[in-house]
Design a protein around this motif. Sequence first.
Motif, PDB file in Angstrom:
ATOM      1  N   LEU A  15       0.838  -1.199   0.000  1.00  0.00           N
ATOM      2  CA  LEU A  15       0.000   0.000   0.000  1.00  0.00           C
ATOM      3  C   LEU A  15       0.876   1.254   0.000  1.00  0.00           C
ATOM      4  CD1 LEU A  15      -2.822   1.373   0.291  1.00  0.00           C
ATOM      5  CD2 LEU A  15      -2.434   1.258   2.769  1.00  0.00           C
ATOM      6  N   ARG A  18       2.392   1.981  -3.346  1.00  0.00           N
ATOM      7  CA  ARG A  18       1.461   2.634  -4.273  1.00  0.00           C
ATOM      8  C   ARG A  18       1.413   4.138  -4.002  1.00  0.00           C
ATOM      9  NH1 ARG A  18      -1.346  -0.810  -7.778  1.00  0.00           N
ATOM     10  NH2 ARG A  18      -1.175   1.094  -9.016  1.00  0.00           N
ATOM     11  N   GLU A  21       4.308   5.887  -5.466  1.00  0.00           N
ATOM     12  CA  GLU A  21       4.219   6.104  -6.904  1.00  0.00           C
ATOM     13  C   GLU A  21       3.577   7.439  -7.264  1.00  0.00           C
ATOM     14  OE1 GLU A  21       2.102   2.730  -8.446  1.00  0.00           O
ATOM     15  OE2 GLU A  21       3.617   1.320  -7.726  1.00  0.00           O
ATOM     16  N   GLY A  49       8.207   2.357  -3.637  1.00  0.00           N
ATOM     17  CA  GLY A  49       7.355   2.976  -4.651  1.00  0.00           C
ATOM     18  C   GLY A  49       8.017   4.161  -5.332  1.00  0.00           C
ATOM     19  N   LEU A 150      -4.404   7.744  -4.242  1.00  0.00           N
ATOM     20  CA  LEU A 150      -4.208   6.475  -3.542  1.00  0.00           C
ATOM     21  C   LEU A 150      -5.486   5.646  -3.587  1.00  0.00           C
ATOM     22  CD1 LEU A 150      -2.441   4.588  -1.843  1.00  0.00           C
ATOM     23  CD2 LEU A 150      -3.267   5.819   0.195  1.00  0.00           C
ATOM     24  N   LEU A 153      -5.859   3.929  -6.847  1.00  0.00           N
ATOM     25  CA  LEU A 153      -4.937   2.805  -6.991  1.00  0.00           C
ATOM     26  C   LEU A 153      -5.289   1.642  -6.067  1.00  0.00           C
ATOM     27  CD1 LEU A 153      -1.552   4.761  -7.123  1.00  0.00           C
ATOM     28  CD2 LEU A 153      -2.657   3.561  -9.018  1.00  0.00           C
ATOM     29  N   CYS A 154      -5.787   1.965  -4.888  1.00  0.00           N
ATOM     30  CA  CYS A 154      -6.078   0.960  -3.851  1.00  0.00           C
ATOM     31  C   CYS A 154      -7.431   1.268  -3.220  1.00  0.00           C
ATOM     32  CB  CYS A 154      -5.005   0.984  -2.767  1.00  0.00           C
ATOM     33  SG  CYS A 154      -3.335   0.731  -3.352  1.00  0.00           S
TER      34      CYS A 154
END
Length: 158
Positions: A15, A18, A21, A49, A150, A153-154
Amino acid sequence: MLTYEMASVEATQALAARLGEVVQAGDVLCLSGDLGAGKTTFTQGLARGLGVEEPVSSPTFTIIKEYDDGRIPLYHMDIYRLGEAAVHEDLGYDEYFYGAGVSVIEWSEYLEDLLPEDRLLAHITIAEGGGRHLVFTATGPRATARLKELEQLCPTSH
């Protein structure tokens, strides 16, 4: 606010990776939680990340460690040892907070008066079974944008 239940160290680091990133230069991430909750573990994932290849460890005694081999620099701070005296130390906090990298601050509550208004807060607690409970809160538009990225992405189940 975003809430995540992570079952393992690996899931917590994934997590955080991510998030790594999407963070940008000038972002400030404040980590809170009890000793052993996983603040440094989270930072290790974030560093991954960012593309940081060198090992990331807690800067408890050096206070600040810089990692320059990723997409943007990572400024990792651990304020625990300084405690309440942290606000009186001239460690150039502003150069990090408003610099070319992302600042990750463990025990940021000791720097409350010096922190930028716009920051991302991550509170980490140990969950039943040894997993981690992470609650992210944004305090401004920049941090809100990171949370939205975020979440894309998650996605959370909450």
